[in-house]
Design an enzyme around this catalytic site. Structure first.
Site, PDB file in Angstrom:
ATOM      1  N   HIS A 120     -10.533  -6.281  -2.476  1.00  0.00           N
ATOM      2  CA  HIS A 120     -11.560  -5.786  -1.465  1.00  0.00           C
ATOM      3  C   HIS A 120     -12.421  -5.070  -2.304  1.00  0.00           C
ATOM      4  O   HIS A 120     -12.524  -3.989  -2.361  1.00  0.00           O
ATOM      5  CB  HIS A 120     -11.020  -5.134  -0.265  1.00  0.00           C
ATOM      6  CG  HIS A 120     -10.021  -5.586   0.599  1.00  0.00           C
ATOM      7  ND1 HIS A 120     -10.404  -6.882   1.335  1.00  0.00           N
ATOM      8  CD2 HIS A 120      -8.746  -5.556   1.007  1.00  0.00           C
ATOM      9  CE1 HIS A 120      -9.274  -7.424   2.155  1.00  0.00           C
ATOM     10  NE2 HIS A 120      -8.283  -6.518   1.839  1.00  0.00           N
TER      11      HIS A 120
ATOM     12  N   ASN B 140       1.831  -4.902  -3.290  1.00  0.00           N
ATOM     13  CA  ASN B 140       0.299  -5.458  -2.833  1.00  0.00           C
ATOM     14  C   ASN B 140      -0.386  -4.040  -2.430  1.00  0.00           C
ATOM     15  O   ASN B 140       0.205  -3.308  -1.723  1.00  0.00           O
ATOM     16  CB  ASN B 140       0.550  -6.353  -1.606  1.00  0.00           C
ATOM     17  CG  ASN B 140      -0.797  -7.113  -1.225  1.00  0.00           C
ATOM     18  OD1 ASN B 140      -1.432  -7.577  -2.244  1.00  0.00           O
ATOM     19  ND2 ASN B 140      -1.318  -6.809  -0.196  1.00  0.00           N
TER      20      ASN B 140
ATOM     21  N   GLU C  53      -6.280 -11.003  -1.424  1.00  0.00           N
ATOM     22  CA  GLU C  53      -7.011 -10.630  -0.073  1.00  0.00           C
ATOM     23  C   GLU C  53      -8.661 -10.452  -0.393  1.00  0.00           C
ATOM     24  O   GLU C  53      -9.079  -9.630   0.198  1.00  0.00           O
ATOM     25  CB  GLU C  53      -6.588  -9.281   0.549  1.00  0.00           C
ATOM     26  CG  GLU C  53      -5.270  -9.145   1.115  1.00  0.00           C
ATOM     27  CD  GLU C  53      -4.561  -7.894   1.834  1.00  0.00           C
ATOM     28  OE1 GLU C  53      -5.754  -7.434   2.148  1.00  0.00           O
ATOM     29  OE2 GLU C  53      -3.588  -7.600   1.894  1.00  0.00           O
TER      30      GLU C  53
ATOM     31  N   GLU D 150       0.848  -1.267  -0.156  1.00  0.00           N
ATOM     32  CA  GLU D 150      -0.048  -0.061  -0.044  1.00  0.00           C
ATOM     33  C   GLU D 150       0.682   1.134   0.082  1.00  0.00           C
ATOM     34  O   GLU D 150       0.920   2.113   0.870  1.00  0.00           O
ATOM     35  CB  GLU D 150      -0.964   0.072   1.408  1.00  0.00           C
ATOM     36  CG  GLU D 150      -1.925  -1.258   1.170  1.00  0.00           C
ATOM     37  CD  GLU D 150      -2.893  -1.298   2.301  1.00  0.00           C
ATOM     38  OE1 GLU D 150      -2.819  -0.400   2.858  1.00  0.00           O
ATOM     39  OE2 GLU D 150      -3.719  -2.163   2.285  1.00  0.00           O
TER      40      GLU D 150
END
Length: 353
Positions: free
Chosen positions: A241, A205, A270, A164
């Site tokens: 997400h 990621n 995720e 991130e």
């Protein structure tokens, strides 16, 4: 979550595996588990693991072992857990997960080495009050990465190395790492991780990078530049997400393909799909199309090596605690009953690449 434009996604039947008089969906014990279907499709199907649930809930422990051939530590490999006091390490949770996986023939994804969140208080306070300067911070980061990766050398097949680092507009996140070390910390982290375990695949990621947008393009440009410089950036992790009240992201396969063209692996790392509660059959059916859409994009891209859901039962999902009034984001309900999303993932894996 970012609002995405909604392309046409064919409605998935999400056929119930079994339906009782109450309408609750359950998977037959005689059905092949997801991991068996994933093996046939040459894919790692994974889940993030709640270690407290793994210790205390026998159903959770059994289903985690049965359904998945890959596991990710939900929290126990993060820095605040493994080094809560400077120089004092707690590997108990991470070690327990690695042992669990080894005994059940599961691979392990490492999550995560460098992040702006869930840092130990001694680190953040030291940076804030100036007792840890930039030179010392760089040494601390190098030691953290090297120590953790070396501990699990040969036991982790993919590491989320840098997590991130971009904002939605494609600018670098103004984290303590950027503030104190400058953008070079990203390349350094990959070099240090590679030195500690040359065989592990090393990933960038992030969330909201499923389709082609400013943020995913920033990652593409970064990866292209770093790889040209010889930095071992080997994978791009798409968190996945999503939320059904927003549109499904556009051109997911095209996004994966451009990273593959750089010679990189890709992965969904995720995945969950939340909704505004209460859930209902229409919402559940739409949720199923989102899971299937991401999975089909992965299966349609040879470089996509793993598909990990961020928890698989609503009983232990992180979503309600973070998004007020939202939830029901996983494949199974709170009683471990299969939802249409589970059927959708089964169908997708059974169809294969």
């Amino acid at each position: 979550m970012k609002h995405f434009r909604m392309p046409f996604v064919g409605l998935l039947s999400a056929t119930l595996l079994f339906t009782g008089v109450s309408g609750v969906q359950t998977a037959s014990a005689h059905e092949a588990p997801l991991r068996t279907l994933a093996d046939r499709a040459d894919l790692r199907i994974g889940t993030a693991v709640d270690m407290a649930a793994l210790a205390d809930d026998s159903t959770y422990r059994r289903r985690t072992a049965r359904e998945f051939n890959s596991v990710t530590a939900e929290n126990v490999m993060k820095w605040e857990v493994v080094e809560p006091t400077r120089g004092t390490y707690d590997w108990s949770g991470a070690d327990a997960l690695v042992r669990f996986a080894r005994d059940r023939g599961q691979a392990v994804r490492g999550h995560t080495l460098v992040w702006h969140s869930q840092l130990p208080g001694w680190l953040t306070s030291g940076v804030a009050d100036g007792t840890i300067d930039a030179a010392e911070l760089r040494g601390i980061l190098r030691k953290h990465i090297s120590t953790e990766v070396k501990r699990y050398k040969g036991k982790i097949y993919q590491w989320d190395v840098v997590n991130e680092v971009f904002e939605e507009d494609g600018s670098l996140r103004n984290s303590i790492w950027l503030q104190k070390l400058g953008p070079s910390y990203i390349a350094d982290a990959f070099r240090w991780a590679h030195a500690a375990d040359p065989k592990a695949k090393l990933f960038l990621n992030d969330y909201n990078v499923e389709g082609i947008n400013a943020k995913s393009t920033a990652y593409y440009d970064l990866a292209k530049r770093l790889r040209a410089e010889g930095v071992p950036v080997q994978g791009f992790g798409v968190q996945g997400h999503l939320a059904i009240q927003y549109g499904f992201p556009g051109n997911v396969e095209g996004n994966l393909a451009r990273f593959a063209a750089l010679g990189m692996q890709t992965a969904f790392t995720e995945v969950d799909v939340r909704m505004i509660l209460p859930s209902d059959p229409e919402k559940s059916a739409k949720q199923a199309t989102y899971f299937r859409g991401l999975l089909d994009a992965c299966l349609g891209t040879r470089s996509c090596k793993s598909f990990t859901v961020w928890g698989y039962t609503d009983k232990y999902s992180w979503v309600p605690g973070v998004f007020a009034g939202q939830g029901a984001a996983t494949l199974l309900d709170e009683e471990f009953g299969a939802k249409p999303a589970y059927a959708a993932v089964r169908e997708g894996l059974a169809a294969g690449r």
